[in-house]
Design a protein around this motif. Structure first.
Motif, PDB file in Angstrom:
ATOM      1  N   UNK A 151      41.713  44.787 -12.382  1.00 35.26           N
ATOM      2  CA  UNK A 151      40.493  44.699 -11.564  1.00 35.26           C
ATOM      3  C   UNK A 151      40.053  43.245 -11.464  1.00 35.26           C
ATOM      4  N   UNK A 152      40.088  42.528 -12.574  1.00 35.76           N
ATOM      5  CA  UNK A 152      39.687  41.116 -12.563  1.00 35.76           C
ATOM      6  C   UNK A 152      40.590  40.312 -11.627  1.00 35.76           C
ATOM      7  N   UNK A 153      41.895  40.586 -11.656  1.00 32.28           N
ATOM      8  CA  UNK A 153      42.818  39.881 -10.748  1.00 32.28           C
ATOM      9  C   UNK A 153      42.504  40.178  -9.288  1.00 32.28           C
ATOM     10  N   UNK A 154      42.218  41.446  -8.979  1.00 30.41           N
ATOM     11  CA  UNK A 154      41.919  41.819  -7.589  1.00 30.41           C
ATOM     12  C   UNK A 154      40.602  41.217  -7.121  1.00 30.41           C
ATOM     13  N   UNK A 155      39.607  41.149  -7.995  1.00 30.42           N
ATOM     14  CA  UNK A 155      38.326  40.535  -7.640  1.00 30.42           C
ATOM     15  C   UNK A 155      38.519  39.038  -7.415  1.00 30.42           C
ATOM     16  N   UNK A 156      39.331  38.401  -8.261  1.00 29.03           N
ATOM     17  CA  UNK A 156      39.613  36.973  -8.110  1.00 29.03           C
ATOM     18  C   UNK A 156      40.335  36.697  -6.793  1.00 29.03           C
ATOM     19  N   UNK A 157      41.332  37.525  -6.443  1.00 28.10           N
ATOM     20  CA  UNK A 157      42.039  37.368  -5.168  1.00 28.10           C
ATOM     21  C   UNK A 157      41.086  37.535  -3.992  1.00 28.10           C
ATOM     22  N   UNK A 158      40.194  38.490  -4.078  1.00 22.82           N
ATOM     23  CA  UNK A 158      39.214  38.734  -3.015  1.00 22.82           C
ATOM     24  C   UNK A 158      38.290  37.526  -2.860  1.00 22.82           C
ATOM     25  N   UNK A 159      37.853  36.953  -3.980  1.00 21.71           N
ATOM     26  CA  UNK A 159      36.980  35.778  -3.933  1.00 21.71           C
ATOM     27  C   UNK A 159      37.710  34.590  -3.323  1.00 21.71           C
ATOM     28  N   UNK A 160      38.979  34.409  -3.675  1.00 18.62           N
ATOM     29  CA  UNK A 160      39.778  33.311  -3.091  1.00 18.62           C
ATOM     30  C   UNK A 160      39.900  33.466  -1.585  1.00 18.62           C
ATOM     31  N   UNK A 161      40.148  34.697  -1.138  1.00 21.25           N
ATOM     32  CA  UNK A 161      40.255  34.962   0.303  1.00 21.25           C
ATOM     33  C   UNK A 161      38.947  34.645   1.019  1.00 21.25           C
ATOM     34  N   UNK A 162      37.833  35.044   0.439  1.00 19.97           N
ATOM     35  CA  UNK A 162      36.540  34.774   1.054  1.00 19.97           C
ATOM     36  C   UNK A 162      36.264  33.281   1.145  1.00 19.97           C
ATOM     37  N   UNK A 163      36.585  32.554   0.096  1.00 21.51           N
ATOM     38  CA  UNK A 163      36.399  31.098   0.119  1.00 21.51           C
ATOM     39  C   UNK A 163      37.294  30.466   1.166  1.00 21.51           C
ATOM     40  N   UNK A 164      38.547  30.906   1.237  1.00 23.44           N
ATOM     41  CA  UNK A 164      39.488  30.356   2.210  1.00 23.44           C
ATOM     42  C   UNK A 164      38.980  30.577   3.638  1.00 23.44           C
TER      43      UNK A 164
END
Length: 164
Positions: free
Chosen positions: A146-159
């Motif tokens: 879950x932490x990895x998926x939340x981190x990936x989602x945050x990276x996508x939003x920042x990008x």
């Protein structure tokens, strides 16, 4: 009398529910068509809550289904399987869900904290059960994924915010 031989199946979980202390739905995911309409689902949820919220046991047989459950402060967690399902498997799913949420919410498993972290709840349930098939029963693995998926989602939003 003819012996009933059931074919083994990976589809062990029929539903996962989280209700508040009034029996109202906070989260519900049904994996089959036992209760096809929302009206039938809500009636079933009220029935389960009425039968279980005052008891100290962890398992119930209701409407031909096996229900394992646990309460915490103002929440009731339910994992539902068929009447012939292994209760230990259903309890493993329930414990994994509860322990995962406990870690993600820093041991503050209550309604307000859960509502503020619904994304984590959805991701955790998806990591534990997919289409009624149990995928994971180790809360550490669930929290990690879950932490990895939340981190990936945050990276996508920042990008995407930087590309605008």
């Amino acid at each position: 009398m003819e012996a009933l031989i059931l074919e083994p199946s990976l589809y062990t979980v029929k539903a996962i529910l989280i209700l508040d202390n009034d029996g109202d739905r906070l989260f519900a995911k049904y994996y089959d068509d036992t209760y096809p309409s929302v009206k039938e689902q809500k009636a079933f949820e009220k029935n389960i809550f009425n039968k279980t919220h005052r008891t100290d046991s962890e398992i119930a047989l209701l409407e031909g289904l096996t229900v394992v459950y646990k309460s915490s402060i103002d929440l009731y967690f339910y994992v539902i399987g068929s009447s012939y399902e292994n209760e230990l498997m259903l309890m493993a799913v329930l414990n994994c869900l509860f322990d995962s949420l406990s870690q993600m919410l820093r041991k503050n498993v209550e309604k307000r904290a859960l509502l503020e972290n619904m994304e984590g709840l959805f991701l955790a349930v998806d990591e534990i059960v997919d289409g009624g098939v149990i995928l994971e029963s180790d809360p550490q693995q669930v929290v990690h994924r879950v932490a990895l998926r939340v981190l990936q989602s945050a990276k996508e939003q920042i990008k995407w915010s930087l590309l605008r």
